[in-house]
Scaffold this motif. Structure first.
Motif, mmCIF file in Angstrom:
data_model
loop_
_atom_site.group_PDB
_atom_site.id
_atom_site.type_symbol
_atom_site.label_atom_id
_atom_site.label_comp_id
_atom_site.label_asym_id
_atom_site.label_seq_id
_atom_site.Cartn_x
_atom_site.Cartn_y
_atom_site.Cartn_z
ATOM 1 N N ILE A 1 0.858 -1.183 0.000
ATOM 2 C CA ILE A 1 0.000 0.000 0.000
ATOM 3 C C ILE A 1 0.895 1.234 0.000
ATOM 4 O O ILE A 1 1.787 1.370 0.835
ATOM 5 N N SER A 2 0.673 2.113 -0.972
ATOM 6 C CA SER A 2 1.494 3.311 -1.103
ATOM 7 C C SER A 2 1.067 4.379 -0.108
ATOM 8 O O SER A 2 -0.079 4.416 0.323
ATOM 9 N N ALA A 3 2.009 5.228 0.223
ATOM 10 C CA ALA A 3 1.693 6.441 0.973
ATOM 11 C C ALA A 3 1.564 7.578 -0.030
ATOM 12 O O ALA A 3 2.272 7.602 -1.037
ATOM 13 N N THR A 4 0.648 8.497 0.223
ATOM 14 C CA THR A 4 0.521 9.648 -0.678
ATOM 15 C C THR A 4 0.100 10.886 0.103
ATOM 16 O O THR A 4 -0.533 10.786 1.162
ATOM 17 N N THR A 5 0.457 12.036 -0.469
ATOM 18 C CA THR A 5 0.046 13.314 0.145
ATOM 19 C C THR A 5 -1.220 13.859 -0.513
ATOM 20 O O THR A 5 -1.735 14.879 -0.082
ATOM 21 N N ARG A 6 -1.710 13.166 -1.555
ATOM 22 C CA ARG A 6 -2.943 13.686 -2.160
ATOM 23 C C ARG A 6 -4.136 13.357 -1.266
ATOM 24 O O ARG A 6 -4.066 12.465 -0.425
ATOM 25 N N ASP B 1 -8.182 5.204 4.339
ATOM 26 C CA ASP B 1 -6.788 5.227 4.787
ATOM 27 C C ASP B 1 -6.348 3.806 5.156
ATOM 28 O O ASP B 1 -7.034 3.115 5.915
ATOM 29 N N GLY B 2 -5.214 3.353 4.583
ATOM 30 C CA GLY B 2 -4.713 2.008 4.895
ATOM 31 C C GLY B 2 -5.278 0.939 3.971
ATOM 32 O O GLY B 2 -4.907 -0.222 4.071
ATOM 33 N N ARG B 3 -6.187 1.309 3.072
ATOM 34 C CA ARG B 3 -6.708 0.338 2.110
ATOM 35 C C ARG B 3 -6.217 0.709 0.706
ATOM 36 O O ARG B 3 -5.356 0.046 0.167
ATOM 37 N N GLU B 4 -6.707 1.805 0.154
ATOM 38 C CA GLU B 4 -6.174 2.265 -1.135
ATOM 39 C C GLU B 4 -4.769 2.868 -0.959
ATOM 40 O O GLU B 4 -3.862 2.591 -1.719
ATOM 41 N N TYR B 5 -4.652 3.751 0.028
ATOM 42 C CA TYR B 5 -3.391 4.436 0.320
ATOM 43 C C TYR B 5 -3.271 4.680 1.811
ATOM 44 O O TYR B 5 -4.269 4.628 2.529
#
Lengths: 212, 212
Positions: B37-42, B50-54
């Motif tokens: 799962i990637s981290a993103t600032t968008r 949170d924690g599923r898609e990003y």
């Protein structure tokens, strides 16, 4: 057109069951694989047929094959030559068959050097304990036999690292499928699909230009 | 103890169907694979969790992760950061899961450089003609859209050679199994079984000595 086949070398510990494994693989997928047939100068044993177990040739014929570069690899054991004729292998690879050579490590390394695309598979029992018990046998072997098997296994083990894959022979059925799956996967390697990638790139560039 | 998992990067042409492919692979083998799962600032879009898609983080948090070396790779698109948190991946690999990263080629190459054991898979339609028709669409796209897809596909094609395997997505079902099979085979590579080979060698030598 069918893709060119892959040259596969199968080696393994004595007692790893690789002979049975190969037979089963070929029986299940006769259109996919061909077993390379070695040439030898030794005499046929009872039940052996020329062109099935071996190509039986004279010493003069064998040495002529060596001189003409007609063998992929060869070795001399005791007083007899054994070798892999190039013609038969080339023909089967051209037909799109994956050709299997069942040879020892020294031969395997020679083949890999001459044909870097060769896939090297090493068959092993699932654990050292299992190999140990197969080597020692059922308590009916002489110390000499056990010692010679042990020496051989140690030598064979030293060569394992040079192989591409380890095939663990625990359950015959699962092992045949695992080996088949490793070889199928090998066909998907980028390095074996250069032509596909080039044609993809060229067609994309052509299309891009035609849009401009 | 379960073997450590393999880190797998999956990239592919836009329109190769790799998203659907990944979903199906994970649905079929939930105990085998984990999706990174990637981290993103968008900002999260509707329906995203949170924690599923990003993992949704602030710019400050993201930059702290960069500074602390907590990301396997990261990139900035437009004004937003995207990156792969190391912790989550490490934890899943330790659990013996094969962890899949779905990222673009630049990220893929960075990951391979940092972790040479990473397996790189590239998903492609079966032929240039097929890719072409997927890119051009059904005749309803503007010239601008087609041109931008074309440029992108040409760039993506240039990267194909750097991947270990090409996964041809013709039939979804077959493709999922092919990908699974490539990854299973990868576990049998000698280079991933050094410990097994060393213990085999040691035990054989021990046994040989005990016979002498």
């Amino acid at each position: 057109m069918k893709d060119r086949g892959i040259l596969i070398v199968v080696s393994g510990f004595s007692g790893s069951g690789k002979g049975t494994l190969m037979k089963e693989l070929l029986a299940r997928y006769p259109d996919t694989y061909a077993l390379s047939i070695s040439a030898t100068t030794r005499s046929p044993r009872e039940g052996e047929e020329d062109g099935r177990e071996y190509f039986f040739v004279t010493k003069e014929e064998f040495e002529k094959m060596i001189a003409k570069g007609d063998l992929i690899e060869y070795a001399k054991y005791v007083e007899n030559y054994y070798g892999t004729p190039k013609n038969y292998v080339e023909q089967k690879l051209e037909e799109g068959k994956d050709v299997i050579l069942e040879i020892e490590i020294q031969g395997a390394l020679k083949v890999k050097k001459a044909f870097p695309d060769t896939l090297l598979l090493f068959v092993t029992p699932p654990s050292a304990t299992e190999l140990k018990s197969r080597l020692v046998g059922r308590g009916t072997e002489t110390m000499d036999v056990i010692e010679s098997r042990m020496n051989r296994a140690c030598e064979e083990a030293e060569g394992m690292d040079s192989y591409d894959y380890l095939v663990v022979n625990d359950d015959l059925d699962a092992c045949v499928e695992e080996m088949h799956s490793i070889i199928r996967s090998e066909h998907r390697k980028s390095s074996r699909n250069r032509a596909f990638m080039e044609s993809m790139k060229e067609e994309l560039i052509r299309l891009k230009q035609s849009e401009e």
